[in-house]
Design an enzyme around this catalytic site. Structure first.
Site, PDB file in Angstrom:
ATOM      1  CE  LYS A  22      -1.971   1.514   4.054  1.00  0.00           C
ATOM      2  NZ  LYS A  22      -1.467   3.012   4.236  1.00  0.00           N
ATOM      3  CG  ASN A  23       2.328   2.657   3.544  1.00  0.00           C
ATOM      4  OD1 ASN A  23       0.952   3.245   3.184  1.00  0.00           O
ATOM      5  ND2 ASN A  23       2.728   2.539   4.744  1.00  0.00           N
ATOM      6  NE  ARG A  92      -1.939  13.333   7.256  1.00  0.00           N
ATOM      7  CZ  ARG A  92      -0.506  13.837   7.092  1.00  0.00           C
ATOM      8  NH1 ARG A  92       0.122  13.080   6.323  1.00  0.00           N
ATOM      9  NH2 ARG A  92      -0.121  15.005   7.671  1.00  0.00           N
ATOM     10  CB  CYS A 116      -5.639  10.764  10.718  1.00  0.00           C
ATOM     11  SG  CYS A 116      -4.275   9.775  11.097  1.00  0.00           S
ATOM     12  NE  ARG A 121      -0.199  10.635   9.638  1.00  0.00           N
ATOM     13  CZ  ARG A 121      -0.493   9.690   8.942  1.00  0.00           C
ATOM     14  NH1 ARG A 121      -1.499   8.728   9.479  1.00  0.00           N
ATOM     15  NH2 ARG A 121       0.090   9.062   8.210  1.00  0.00           N
ATOM     16  N   PRO A 122       0.872  16.677  11.077  1.00  0.00           N
ATOM     17  CG  PRO A 122       2.636  17.394  12.349  1.00  0.00           C
ATOM     18  CD  PRO A 122       1.563  16.244  12.127  1.00  0.00           C
ATOM     19  CB  ILE A 123       1.655  18.570   5.677  1.00  0.00           C
ATOM     20  CG1 ILE A 123       0.605  19.617   5.568  1.00  0.00           C
ATOM     21  CG2 ILE A 123       0.850  17.314   5.668  1.00  0.00           C
ATOM     22  CD1 ILE A 123      -0.149  19.744   4.374  1.00  0.00           C
ATOM     23  CG  ASP A 124       5.925  20.697   9.861  1.00  0.00           C
ATOM     24  OD1 ASP A 124       5.088  19.784  10.089  1.00  0.00           O
ATOM     25  OD2 ASP A 124       6.822  20.990  10.698  1.00  0.00           O
ATOM     26  CG  ASP A 305       2.704   1.412   9.489  1.00  0.00           C
ATOM     27  OD1 ASP A 305       2.341   2.291  10.148  1.00  0.00           O
ATOM     28  OD2 ASP A 305       3.316   1.695   8.274  1.00  0.00           O
ATOM     29  CB  ILE A 327       6.503   6.808  14.389  1.00  0.00           C
ATOM     30  CG1 ILE A 327       7.666   6.133  14.493  1.00  0.00           C
ATOM     31  CG2 ILE A 327       6.038   7.649  13.143  1.00  0.00           C
ATOM     32  CD1 ILE A 327       8.918   6.846  13.991  1.00  0.00           C
ATOM     33  NE  ARG A 397      -6.930   4.148   5.426  1.00  0.00           N
ATOM     34  CZ  ARG A 397      -5.966   4.308   6.229  1.00  0.00           C
ATOM     35  NH1 ARG A 397      -6.070   4.127   7.572  1.00  0.00           N
ATOM     36  NH2 ARG A 397      -4.742   4.747   5.753  1.00  0.00           N
TER      37      ARG A 397
HETATM   38  N1  EPU Z   1       5.638  14.889  10.707  1.00  0.00           N
HETATM   39  C1  EPU Z   1       5.765  15.958  11.080  1.00  0.00           C
HETATM   40  N2  EPU Z   1       5.688  17.026   9.817  1.00  0.00           N
HETATM   41  C2  EPU Z   1       5.574  16.664   8.524  1.00  0.00           C
HETATM   42  C3  EPU Z   1       5.370  15.345   8.273  1.00  0.00           C
HETATM   43  C4  EPU Z   1       5.434  14.516   9.317  1.00  0.00           C
HETATM   44  O1  EPU Z   1       5.814  16.492  12.132  1.00  0.00           O
HETATM   45  O2  EPU Z   1       5.391  17.591   7.530  1.00  0.00           O
HETATM   46  C5  EPU Z   1       5.716  13.814  11.658  1.00  0.00           C
HETATM   47  C6  EPU Z   1       4.504  13.096  11.862  1.00  0.00           C
HETATM   48  O3  EPU Z   1       3.610  13.561  12.727  1.00  0.00           O
HETATM   49  C7  EPU Z   1       5.043  11.635  12.495  1.00  0.00           C
HETATM   50  C8  EPU Z   1       6.652  11.630  11.911  1.00  0.00           C
HETATM   51  O4  EPU Z   1       6.742  12.780  11.301  1.00  0.00           O
HETATM   52  O5  EPU Z   1       5.141  11.792  13.882  1.00  0.00           O
HETATM   53  C9  EPU Z   1       6.589  10.713  10.810  1.00  0.00           C
HETATM   54  O6  EPU Z   1       5.823  10.686   9.766  1.00  0.00           O
HETATM   55  P1  EPU Z   1       6.008  10.285   8.161  1.00  0.00           P
HETATM   56  O7  EPU Z   1       5.817  11.605   7.406  1.00  0.00           O
HETATM   57  O8  EPU Z   1       7.095   9.543   8.023  1.00  0.00           O
HETATM   58  O9  EPU Z   1       4.610   9.449   8.003  1.00  0.00           O
HETATM   59  P2  EPU Z   1       3.678   9.578   6.678  1.00  0.00           P
HETATM   60  O10 EPU Z   1       4.413   9.802   5.486  1.00  0.00           O
HETATM   61  O11 EPU Z   1       2.569  10.380   7.133  1.00  0.00           O
HETATM   62  C10 EPU Z   1       3.794   6.877   6.248  1.00  0.00           C
HETATM   63  C11 EPU Z   1       3.143   5.682   5.911  1.00  0.00           C
HETATM   64  C12 EPU Z   1       2.497   5.373   7.592  1.00  0.00           C
HETATM   65  C13 EPU Z   1       3.571   5.046   8.281  1.00  0.00           C
HETATM   66  C14 EPU Z   1       4.585   6.203   8.420  1.00  0.00           C
HETATM   67  C15 EPU Z   1       5.542   6.011   9.084  1.00  0.00           C
HETATM   68  C16 EPU Z   1       2.169   5.989   3.670  1.00  0.00           C
HETATM   69  C17 EPU Z   1       1.014   6.103   2.917  1.00  0.00           C
HETATM   70  N3  EPU Z   1       1.940   6.141   5.073  1.00  0.00           N
HETATM   71  O12 EPU Z   1       2.992   7.971   6.890  1.00  0.00           O
HETATM   72  O13 EPU Z   1       1.656   4.146   7.184  1.00  0.00           O
HETATM   73  O14 EPU Z   1       3.073   4.641   9.516  1.00  0.00           O
HETATM   74  O15 EPU Z   1       4.884   6.558   7.233  1.00  0.00           O
HETATM   75  O16 EPU Z   1       6.491   4.694   8.793  1.00  0.00           O
HETATM   76  O17 EPU Z   1       3.148   5.520   3.431  1.00  0.00           O
HETATM   77  C18 EPU Z   1      -0.204   2.618   7.827  1.00  0.00           C
HETATM   78  O18 EPU Z   1       0.263   2.026   6.657  1.00  0.00           O
HETATM   79  O19 EPU Z   1      -0.922   1.934   8.599  1.00  0.00           O
HETATM   80  C19 EPU Z   1       0.491   3.911   7.808  1.00  0.00           C
HETATM   81  C20 EPU Z   1       0.076   4.748   8.877  1.00  0.00           C
END
Ligand code: EPU
Length: 418
Positions: A22-23, A92, A116, A121-124, A305, A327, A397
């Protein structure tokens, strides 16, 4: 509404080919926007999140169809740059489309993804990387509007490891002029898969799997054929299921290296794990021992995960195991539901302590999120009597058909309802 009905106490045995990841596939589907040609994505899992990505692609004007296990995406007619709010809410991680739409059209509008079930889940980090590449981003009424007169390659230093931000930046950098270098990039295998797909389309991305990734932007991309890697978290789920129920299970099509932390934990708990280049097997008598503290971390650390399913595997272990979730803030929501089956788990902030119990009993429980839902299924497989697992749309999902796979291994599990 569908439910899973499980009769527990049956050992698992047999072989299983693991579905596509999926990811991996979600950013790869976003990457199809980098070309106006047709891309064929083989081993594409049929999941709710993939359906959500297909809806986004179609909304942007792309055509998609299935050919057996391959999703064919034709982006020639793409004429939109906005992902509607309803589709953003559906998944998300649709924020991953931002970099690709911006690279293709020079503008992109998304609603702010918000939190979520796993917490904020910030995107900064995504946004500051896109700004560094030359995107102008404004937020108005919950909408993120991005535009650029031309992205320019640059050096980007990530303050922390983020899978999504790394992927979004790679996608945007493919549309930038010149070279972009990402430092402190996430190293997950799914990012290597994205790199391989982009390079199959004529792109030039190097270094994925390590923490420094170089993207040569501005190349003309053509259509590509790509086979998605196996889903390591689905693999981890079935290893944990067999470990806790007892039995012998062989997983095919998986890369052992991506499962090594989970395999090491199960070995420590008393299972016999064997691996070949693309198979992993587990043999267990079902009587597991507690293990050293499990601390989740970015790859190659223990995956967040896989934390809920390993926790479920240790519910009847001899002794206590400490879990530390590093995480996501809110990744223990399945714990109260596990308690209904007789599990003993104490949670304090990011720490959970599992006290192994002699037995679990069947109960009616609700999935709270994707991996937490899978943990409930694993607990039900070990419990005495019948369990009903509700709100399984969370599980759908990320698992093509968890009941089909577990039934193949001999479990007594069925889906009821429509
Ligand atoms: N974070 C920030 N700012 C950002 C982006 C992330 O503070 O701009 C923080 C997040 O809040 C979190 C950490 O950084 O605390 C790591 O988040 P990351 O961005 O790595 O996660 P993601 O890209 O949102 C992906 C997977 C998740 C998996 C995580 C960690 C996908 C679609 N999702 O999420 O998968 O848990 O990486 O490995 O690839 C799942 O499959 O159940 C799932 C949640």
């Amino acid at each position: 509404m569908c439910e899973l009905v499980v009769e527990g106490g049956v050992p698992l045995a047999g072989e299983l080919t693991i579905q596509g990841s999926k990811n991996s596939v979600l950013p790869i589907l976003a990457a199809t926007l980098l070309t106006a040609d047709t891309c064929t994505i083989e081993n594409c899992p049929r999941l709710r999140d993939v359906d959500a990505s297909i809806s986004i692609l179609r909304n942007l004007g792309c055509c998609t169809h299935w050919e057996s296990d391959a999703l064919v995406v034709d982006t020639a007619q793409m004429d939109q740059s906005e992902v509607p709010d309803a589709l953003m809410r559906e998944m998300r991680s649709s924020v991953i489309f931002l970099g690709a739409i911006l690279a293709r059209n020079g503008e992109a509008t998304l609603s702010y993804p918000g939190g979520c079930e796993l917490g904020p889940r910030p995107i900064d980090i995504h946004l500051s990387a896109l700004r560094a590449l030359g995107a102008e981003i404004s937020e108005c009424g919950g909408k993120l509007k991005c535009r650029t007169d031309g992205l320019i390659g640059c050096e980007i230093f990530f303050p922390m490891s983020s899978v999504g931000a790394t992927e979004n930046t790679i996608l945007a950098a493919c549309g930038a002029e010149g070279t972009t270098v990402l430092y402190n990039a996430a190293r997950e295998p799914e990012i290597v898969d994205l790199q391989n797909f982009i390079n199959a389309m004529g792109g030039n991305v190097r270094g994925a799997g390590g923490s420094i990734i170089t993207v040569e932007g501005g190349r003309t991309m053509h259509g590509g054929l790509h086979r998605v890697i196996a889903d390591r978290i689905v693999g981890a789920t079935y290893l944990c299921a067999a470990a806790s129920c007892g039995g012998e299970v062989l997983l095919k099509g998986v890369d052992y290296r991506a499962l090594s932390t989970v395999a090491a934990a199960l070995s420590e708990a008393g299972c016999r794990i064997q691996s070949d280049r693309d198979t992993v097997s587990v043999k267990s008598d079902g009587a597991l021992r507690a293990i050293r503290p499990v601390r989740t971390a970015p790859y190659p650390g223990f995956p967040t995960d896989a934390q809920p399913v390993l926790m479920a595997a240790l519910l009847r272990s001899d002794g206590s195991t400490v879990f530390v979730e590093n995480i996501f803030e809110n990744r223990y929501r399945h714990v109260d539901e596990l308690a209904r089956m007789g599990a003993q788990i104490r949670v304090a902030g990011r720490v959970a302590v599992v006290n192994g119990q002699r037995s679990l009993h069947g109960a009616s429980v609700k999935s709270t999120d994707l991996r937490g839902g899978a943990a409930l299924v694993l607990a039900a497989l070990q419990a005495e009597g019948q369990s009903r697992i509700m709100q399984i749309e969370h599980i759908d999902r990320g698992y093509e058909s968890i009941e089909r796979d577990l039934k193949l291994l001999g479990a007594s599990i069925r889906r009821e309802g429509t």
